[in-house]
Design a protein around this motif. Structure first.
Motif, PDB file in Angstrom:
ATOM      1  N   LEU A 262      19.329 136.330 116.219  1.00  0.00           N
ATOM      2  CA  LEU A 262      19.740 137.402 115.302  1.00  0.00           C
ATOM      3  C   LEU A 262      19.957 138.710 116.057  1.00  0.00           C
ATOM      4  CD1 LEU A 262      17.361 136.727 112.263  1.00  0.00           C
ATOM      5  CD2 LEU A 262      19.816 136.256 112.394  1.00  0.00           C
ATOM      6  N   ARG A 263      19.035 139.018 116.935  1.00  0.00           N
ATOM      7  CA  ARG A 263      19.121 140.280 117.676  1.00  0.00           C
ATOM      8  C   ARG A 263      20.414 140.325 118.499  1.00  0.00           C
ATOM      9  NH1 ARG A 263      13.863 142.166 120.845  1.00  0.00           N
ATOM     10  NH2 ARG A 263      14.007 140.046 121.611  1.00  0.00           N
ATOM     11  N   ALA A 264      20.760 139.204 119.086  1.00  0.00           N
ATOM     12  CA  ALA A 264      21.971 139.158 119.919  1.00  0.00           C
ATOM     13  C   ALA A 264      23.242 139.335 119.084  1.00  0.00           C
ATOM     14  CB  ALA A 264      22.013 137.833 120.671  1.00  0.00           C
ATOM     15  N   GLU A 265      23.144 139.048 117.791  1.00  0.00           N
ATOM     16  CA  GLU A 265      24.319 139.118 116.915  1.00  0.00           C
ATOM     17  C   GLU A 265      24.278 140.340 115.996  1.00  0.00           C
ATOM     18  OE1 GLU A 265      26.902 137.186 117.168  1.00  0.00           O
ATOM     19  OE2 GLU A 265      26.025 135.794 118.629  1.00  0.00           O
ATOM     20  N   GLU A 266      23.465 141.323 116.348  1.00  0.00           N
ATOM     21  CA  GLU A 266      23.326 142.550 115.548  1.00  0.00           C
ATOM     22  C   GLU A 266      22.849 142.256 114.136  1.00  0.00           C
ATOM     23  OE1 GLU A 266      27.046 144.766 116.056  1.00  0.00           O
ATOM     24  OE2 GLU A 266      26.055 145.628 117.816  1.00  0.00           O
ATOM     25  N   LEU A 267      21.973 141.253 114.028  1.00  0.00           N
ATOM     26  CA  LEU A 267      21.420 140.873 112.725  1.00  0.00           C
ATOM     27  C   LEU A 267      19.893 140.974 112.728  1.00  0.00           C
ATOM     28  CD1 LEU A 267      23.647 137.719 112.081  1.00  0.00           C
ATOM     29  CD2 LEU A 267      23.646 139.801 110.670  1.00  0.00           C
ATOM     30  N   GLY A 268      19.352 141.653 113.739  1.00  0.00           N
ATOM     31  CA  GLY A 268      17.902 141.626 113.900  1.00  0.00           C
ATOM     32  C   GLY A 268      17.179 142.849 113.358  1.00  0.00           C
TER      33      GLY A 268
ATOM     34  N   ARG B 111      31.974 135.822 112.176  1.00  0.00           N
ATOM     35  CA  ARG B 111      31.150 135.339 113.293  1.00  0.00           C
ATOM     36  C   ARG B 111      29.676 135.326 112.903  1.00  0.00           C
ATOM     37  NH1 ARG B 111      30.853 135.305 119.127  1.00  0.00           N
ATOM     38  NH2 ARG B 111      28.673 135.663 119.645  1.00  0.00           N
ATOM     39  N   GLN B 112      29.238 136.416 112.267  1.00  0.00           N
ATOM     40  CA  GLN B 112      27.826 136.467 111.840  1.00  0.00           C
ATOM     41  C   GLN B 112      27.528 135.373 110.822  1.00  0.00           C
ATOM     42  OE1 GLN B 112      27.750 140.641 110.691  1.00  0.00           O
ATOM     43  NE2 GLN B 112      26.450 141.132 112.457  1.00  0.00           N
ATOM     44  N   MET B 113      28.481 135.126 109.915  1.00  0.00           N
ATOM     45  CA  MET B 113      28.267 134.065 108.921  1.00  0.00           C
ATOM     46  C   MET B 113      28.074 132.719 109.613  1.00  0.00           C
ATOM     47  SD  MET B 113      30.857 134.873 105.778  1.00  0.00           S
ATOM     48  CE  MET B 113      31.550 136.490 105.633  1.00  0.00           C
ATOM     49  N   ARG B 114      28.857 132.472 110.652  1.00  0.00           N
ATOM     50  CA  ARG B 114      28.725 131.181 111.371  1.00  0.00           C
ATOM     51  C   ARG B 114      27.373 131.088 112.069  1.00  0.00           C
ATOM     52  NH1 ARG B 114      34.104 132.375 112.767  1.00  0.00           N
ATOM     53  NH2 ARG B 114      35.462 131.217 111.377  1.00  0.00           N
ATOM     54  N   VAL B 115      26.953 132.212 112.657  1.00  0.00           N
ATOM     55  CA  VAL B 115      25.647 132.222 113.334  1.00  0.00           C
ATOM     56  C   VAL B 115      24.547 131.927 112.315  1.00  0.00           C
ATOM     57  CG1 VAL B 115      23.967 133.742 114.462  1.00  0.00           C
ATOM     58  CG2 VAL B 115      26.361 133.763 115.205  1.00  0.00           C
ATOM     59  N   ILE B 116      24.633 132.563 111.155  1.00  0.00           N
ATOM     60  CA  ILE B 116      23.609 132.362 110.122  1.00  0.00           C
ATOM     61  C   ILE B 116      23.652 130.911 109.621  1.00  0.00           C
ATOM     62  CG2 ILE B 116      22.890 133.058 107.802  1.00  0.00           C
ATOM     63  CD1 ILE B 116      23.919 135.912 108.491  1.00  0.00           C
ATOM     64  N   ALA B 117      24.854 130.380 109.458  1.00  0.00           N
ATOM     65  CA  ALA B 117      24.988 128.988 109.019  1.00  0.00           C
ATOM     66  C   ALA B 117      24.325 128.045 110.026  1.00  0.00           C
ATOM     67  CB  ALA B 117      26.464 128.631 108.851  1.00  0.00           C
ATOM     68  N   ASP B 118      24.556 128.301 111.310  1.00  0.00           N
ATOM     69  CA  ASP B 118      23.934 127.461 112.346  1.00  0.00           C
ATOM     70  C   ASP B 118      22.408 127.541 112.261  1.00  0.00           C
ATOM     71  OD1 ASP B 118      26.452 126.858 113.240  1.00  0.00           O
ATOM     72  OD2 ASP B 118      26.383 128.141 115.019  1.00  0.00           O
ATOM     73  N   LEU B 119      21.897 128.756 112.066  1.00  0.00           N
ATOM     74  CA  LEU B 119      20.441 128.930 111.971  1.00  0.00           C
ATOM     75  C   LEU B 119      19.889 128.175 110.768  1.00  0.00           C
ATOM     76  CD1 LEU B 119      20.069 132.740 112.825  1.00  0.00           C
ATOM     77  CD2 LEU B 119      19.374 130.805 114.259  1.00  0.00           C
ATOM     78  N   ALA B 120      20.617 128.241 109.647  1.00  0.00           N
ATOM     79  CA  ALA B 120      20.155 127.555 108.432  1.00  0.00           C
ATOM     80  C   ALA B 120      20.073 126.057 108.677  1.00  0.00           C
ATOM     81  CB  ALA B 120      21.099 127.852 107.269  1.00  0.00           C
ATOM     82  N   GLU B 121      21.076 125.553 109.352  1.00  0.00           N
ATOM     83  CA  GLU B 121      21.118 124.117 109.607  1.00  0.00           C
ATOM     84  C   GLU B 121      19.984 123.698 110.548  1.00  0.00           C
ATOM     85  OE1 GLU B 121      25.337 122.117 109.232  1.00  0.00           O
ATOM     86  OE2 GLU B 121      24.915 122.880 111.239  1.00  0.00           O
ATOM     87  N   LYS B 122      19.790 124.521 111.569  1.00  0.00           N
ATOM     88  CA  LYS B 122      18.817 124.147 112.600  1.00  0.00           C
ATOM     89  C   LYS B 122      17.376 124.379 112.155  1.00  0.00           C
ATOM     90  CE  LYS B 122      18.041 124.782 117.546  1.00  0.00           C
ATOM     91  NZ  LYS B 122      18.340 125.597 118.724  1.00  0.00           N
ATOM     92  N   TYR B 123      17.160 125.462 111.393  1.00  0.00           N
ATOM     93  CA  TYR B 123      15.776 125.880 111.151  1.00  0.00           C
ATOM     94  C   TYR B 123      15.358 125.949 109.677  1.00  0.00           C
ATOM     95  CZ  TYR B 123      15.984 127.640 115.988  1.00  0.00           C
ATOM     96  OH  TYR B 123      16.117 127.766 117.348  1.00  0.00           O
ATOM     97  N   SER B 124      16.283 125.781 108.736  1.00  0.00           N
ATOM     98  CA  SER B 124      15.894 126.046 107.342  1.00  0.00           C
ATOM     99  C   SER B 124      16.408 124.974 106.374  1.00  0.00           C
ATOM    100  CB  SER B 124      16.371 127.441 106.923  1.00  0.00           C
ATOM    101  OG  SER B 124      15.922 127.770 105.639  1.00  0.00           O
ATOM    102  N   PHE B 125      16.371 123.736 106.817  1.00  0.00           N
ATOM    103  CA  PHE B 125      16.784 122.617 105.959  1.00  0.00           C
ATOM    104  C   PHE B 125      18.151 122.869 105.322  1.00  0.00           C
ATOM    105  CE2 PHE B 125      12.152 122.312 106.123  1.00  0.00           C
ATOM    106  CZ  PHE B 125      11.964 120.968 106.423  1.00  0.00           C
ATOM    107  N   ASP B 126      19.033 123.478 106.080  1.00  0.00           N
ATOM    108  CA  ASP B 126      20.411 123.695 105.637  1.00  0.00           C
ATOM    109  C   ASP B 126      20.504 124.516 104.344  1.00  0.00           C
ATOM    110  OD1 ASP B 126      23.148 123.521 105.692  1.00  0.00           O
ATOM    111  OD2 ASP B 126      23.234 121.564 104.717  1.00  0.00           O
ATOM    112  N   GLU B 127      19.612 125.491 104.222  1.00  0.00           N
ATOM    113  CA  GLU B 127      19.652 126.287 102.998  1.00  0.00           C
ATOM    114  C   GLU B 127      19.611 127.785 103.287  1.00  0.00           C
ATOM    115  OE1 GLU B 127      17.051 124.627  99.833  1.00  0.00           O
ATOM    116  OE2 GLU B 127      17.379 126.629  98.978  1.00  0.00           O
TER     117      GLU B 127
ATOM    118  N   ASP C 167       9.158 128.842 114.732  1.00  0.00           N
ATOM    119  CA  ASP C 167      10.564 129.033 115.109  1.00  0.00           C
ATOM    120  C   ASP C 167      11.046 130.480 114.980  1.00  0.00           C
ATOM    121  OD1 ASP C 167      10.860 126.316 115.614  1.00  0.00           O
ATOM    122  OD2 ASP C 167      11.457 125.872 113.552  1.00  0.00           O
ATOM    123  N   VAL C 168      10.201 131.347 114.445  1.00  0.00           N
ATOM    124  CA  VAL C 168      10.655 132.705 114.126  1.00  0.00           C
ATOM    125  C   VAL C 168      11.157 133.455 115.364  1.00  0.00           C
ATOM    126  CG1 VAL C 168       9.892 134.986 113.318  1.00  0.00           C
ATOM    127  CG2 VAL C 168       9.312 132.950 112.007  1.00  0.00           C
ATOM    128  N   ALA C 169      10.433 133.320 116.487  1.00  0.00           N
ATOM    129  CA  ALA C 169      10.832 134.078 117.690  1.00  0.00           C
ATOM    130  C   ALA C 169      12.221 133.644 118.164  1.00  0.00           C
ATOM    131  CB  ALA C 169       9.797 133.888 118.790  1.00  0.00           C
TER     132      ALA C 169
END
Lengths: 107, 556
Positions: free
Chosen positions: B397-403, B355-371, B389-391
């Protein structure tokens, strides 16, 4: 020929299942995933028989890397490895109590 | 990001088919375990303490969202819903079944991934600075060089069966974030001070493990086009001259140590002279083709500061802490490289759920040029994030225990899997990391201690880099129980140093208290602004050793 060095008695036979990778224990008949019902060898002859069973099963590609592990017995007679490494193998990762045999068998 | 061409694609697909056939033959009994073991290791498949383990190559730590989602899927379908990011920027699954591995390799091939050369006596996955291409201090992006080396070393006919494993790392910045000196070969991109030309400094003979050695400068400056010929010369000399009588002495570090750097250099230079010719030069066109995959994304023209972020920080103390610790200065104005900590207090370092990997993948796509980048410190980087976009990213991240806001702090602990998973380990490592993180969980305490790293290995093979930890912990067996030796003063950076032993091993439960003693010396004697490692260099080992002795004596 020098005598084969075995761990002190009593012992159980531990291996990995070839297909699944799971840790398995020689039982009265065949293999078990539950360490509590592993066959316990209390004498040299039984230990030797366990070892021979492991070697044969390994040759037939059923298990990988079988070896004897010395154990203590609980009051109920269940074997518990003396060494912490082998004890961990019968339980699962200590940081993930939800995984491994400790979870499957509520050990 | 690099995309497979038809050769890469074919090579990986062929390997999946080959390994599927090997697995089939193993299951049928046509191959014995002795015959199968080297084949499975060549495909990253180990048999560990509880189960098989599959190590997946993440070349120089670079991933895209699609790849990370595929890893999440594999974790869900074929494993236990999580993976472990390693100290060599790879990913390991801890519970795959032998019969499923061909299917897993097929899924990996679908997203241009594989497990080739993640194990066995060959050239392993090439690692690099995780801030490659984005770091403010970088001379040049090291990834094209790492990719060139990956292609050159993949199934290299001469170097596919070496005496032992062989690890190469590449960095393009003066600050070493790739631990170059711990590698068999380190490649540092630099400018020739005399001519201004860009080329390479070549280091060789480094390594951790039971005999840690610092990599030494073999060539101060190597012209760019000579890279592959020179590395080939190093590998050939090692392959021919390195020991094979004892696997612990079969690494290049032992060869360099036994014959001496100068003699080794002469052998390499003589071999290089034999093969150096224009036809063995790096093909400029091919290198340009590789390089084109790593060109910078389409950044926006932004201001240096983000009012939006500043305002959000003023409202949210946790966000402010995250900004303070988890952002790294980007070369592009208005952008940052954001590190996602996989070190939530009490968590196994480097573990991430599907689940965390998917969340991170979504963030990469949305905010980090898919990288994305995997760091050798077992965290994940979103390399191209707008400060604006950091906030929002932090809220997810915080909601997914990644913050967790702890990058570079005492709870950002590097740890190998240790005896909880690894068949080679002599003691557990993860629970020690978890206990220490809990012990130092208070953010104020972490901030007070400042920049420091703890690195933990569960055996002398040192996958947990303990030799180069500011505080290193090595788990061993002593009289039938787990025992932990503590070293201090190790440094993985350009100020490379191996740690020094404080005293005898301690039981796990005493380790946090022992580290408290060491830190008390630092906190009492540090000068303003001085980090732990700087204070150690000034003070020397003695005061720390004295403090440690109190606790060692009490335990003894």
């Amino acid at each position: 020929m020098a005598a084969v060095k075995r761990p002190p008695l009593p012992v159980i036979l531990v291996a990995n299942d070839l297909l699944e990778g799971d840790v398995v224990f020689a039982a009265e008949h065949g293999w078990t995933l539950d360490p509590r019902v592993a066959k316990v060898a209390r004498d040299e002859a039984t230990a030797e028989a366990l070892e021979a069973f492991g070697a044969s099963e390994s040759r037939q590609s059923k298990v990988v890397d079988p070896y004897l592990v010395d154990v203590e017995l609980t009051p109920e007679g269940a074997p518990v490895p003396r060494h912490y490494r082998e004890l961990l193998r019968t339980l699962g990762p200590s940081n993930r109590r939800d995984l491994g045999k400790q979870a499957d068998y509520e050990i | 990001m690099y995309r497979y061409d038809e050769f890469d694609e074919r090579l990986v697909r062929e390997r999946v088919a080959q390994f599927a056939s090997q697995v089939e033959r193993r299951i049928s009994g046509a191959l014995t375990e002795d015959e199968f073991r080297p084949l499975r290791l060549k495909n990253g498949l180990y048999l560990q303490l509880h189960a098989y383990m599959l190590r997946i190559a993440v070349p120089y730590g670079t991933l895209n969202a699609r790849q990370l989602r595929q890893l999440a899927r594999i974790g869900d379908v074929y494993d236990r819903g999580y993976g472990h990011f390693t100290t060599r920027q790879n990913l390991q699954f801890n519970w795959p079944k032998l019969k499923d591995v061909p299917a897993i390799l097929g899924l990996l091939a679908d997203v241009e991934m594989h497990c080739i050369q993640t194990s066995g006596n060959c050239i392993r996955n090439v690692t690099a600075d995780h801030f490659a291409g984005v770091a403010y201090d970088e001379l040049e992006d090291p990834r094209p060089v790492a990719e060139l080396l990956r292609q050159w070393s993949s199934l290299h006919p001469e170097f596919d069966w070496l005496g032992r494993k062989f690890k190469i790392a590449v960095s393009g910045a003066p600050h070493d974030r790739a631990v170059l000196k711990s590698h068999d070969v380190g490649v540092r991109i630099l400018r020739d001070p005399a001519t201004g030309e860009i080329g390479y400094q070549i280091l060789a003979g480094g390594g951790l493990g039971r005999t840690p050695m610092e990599g030494k400068v073999l060539r101060a400056f190597l012209p760019r086009e000579k890279l592959l010929a020179y590395i080939e010369a190093i590998l050939r000399v090692y392959n021919l001259e390195g020991r094979r009588d004892n696997k612990y002495k079969a690494r290049i570090k032992i060869l360099v140590h036994e014959i001496g750097l100068e003699a080794f250099r002469q052998l390499v230079e003589a071999e290089f002279a034999q093969i150096d010719s224009p036809q063995n030069d790096v093909d400029g066109e091919e290198f340009a083709r590789i390089k084109s995959y790593f060109s910078a994304p389409a950044y926006e023209a932004l201001s240096d500061v983000s009012r939006k972020l500043e305002e959000a920080q003023a409202q949210d103390e946790e966000l402010a802490r995250f900004v303070e610790h988890n952002l790294f200065r980007h070369k592009q104005k208005g952008y940052t490289a954001l590190t996602i900590s996989l070190k939530k207090i009490g968590q196994a370092p480097g573990d991430a759920t599907s689940r965390q990997m998917r969340v991170i993948a979504d963030l990469a796509e949305k905010y980090s040029f898919d990288e994305l980048r995997v760091t050798h410190m077992q965290n994940i980087v979103l390399p191209h994030v707008r400060l604006d976009d950091v906030a929002e990213i932090f809220a997810t991240l915080r909601a997914e225990e990644l913050g967790e806001a702890n990058i570079g702090l005492i709870t950002d602990i590097l740890s190998c899997p240790g005896l909880d998973y690894c068949a080679l380990a002599t003691a557990r490592a993860i629970p020690v990391a978890q206990d220490l993180a809990r012990h130092f969980a208070d953010p104020r305490k972490q901030k007070e201690i400042g920049d420091i790293n703890i690195k933990i290995s569960g055996c002398i093979n040192a996958c947990g880099h303990h030799h180069v930890g500011n505080i290193g912990i090595l788990g061993l067996e002593k009289k039938g129980a787990e025992s932990y030796q503590i070293t201090i003063g190790g440094d993985a950076s350009e100020n490379y140093a191996l740690g020094e032993l404080l005293g005898p091993g301690l039981p796990a439960e005493v380790v946090p208290e022992a580290i408290d003693k060491v830190l008390a010396v630092y906190l009492a004697q540090r000068q303003p602004g001085e980090s732990f490692i700087e204070a150690y260099r000034r003070l020397g080992l003695a005061p720390f050793k004295t403090a440690f002795k109190e606790i060692a004596d009490a335990v003894a």
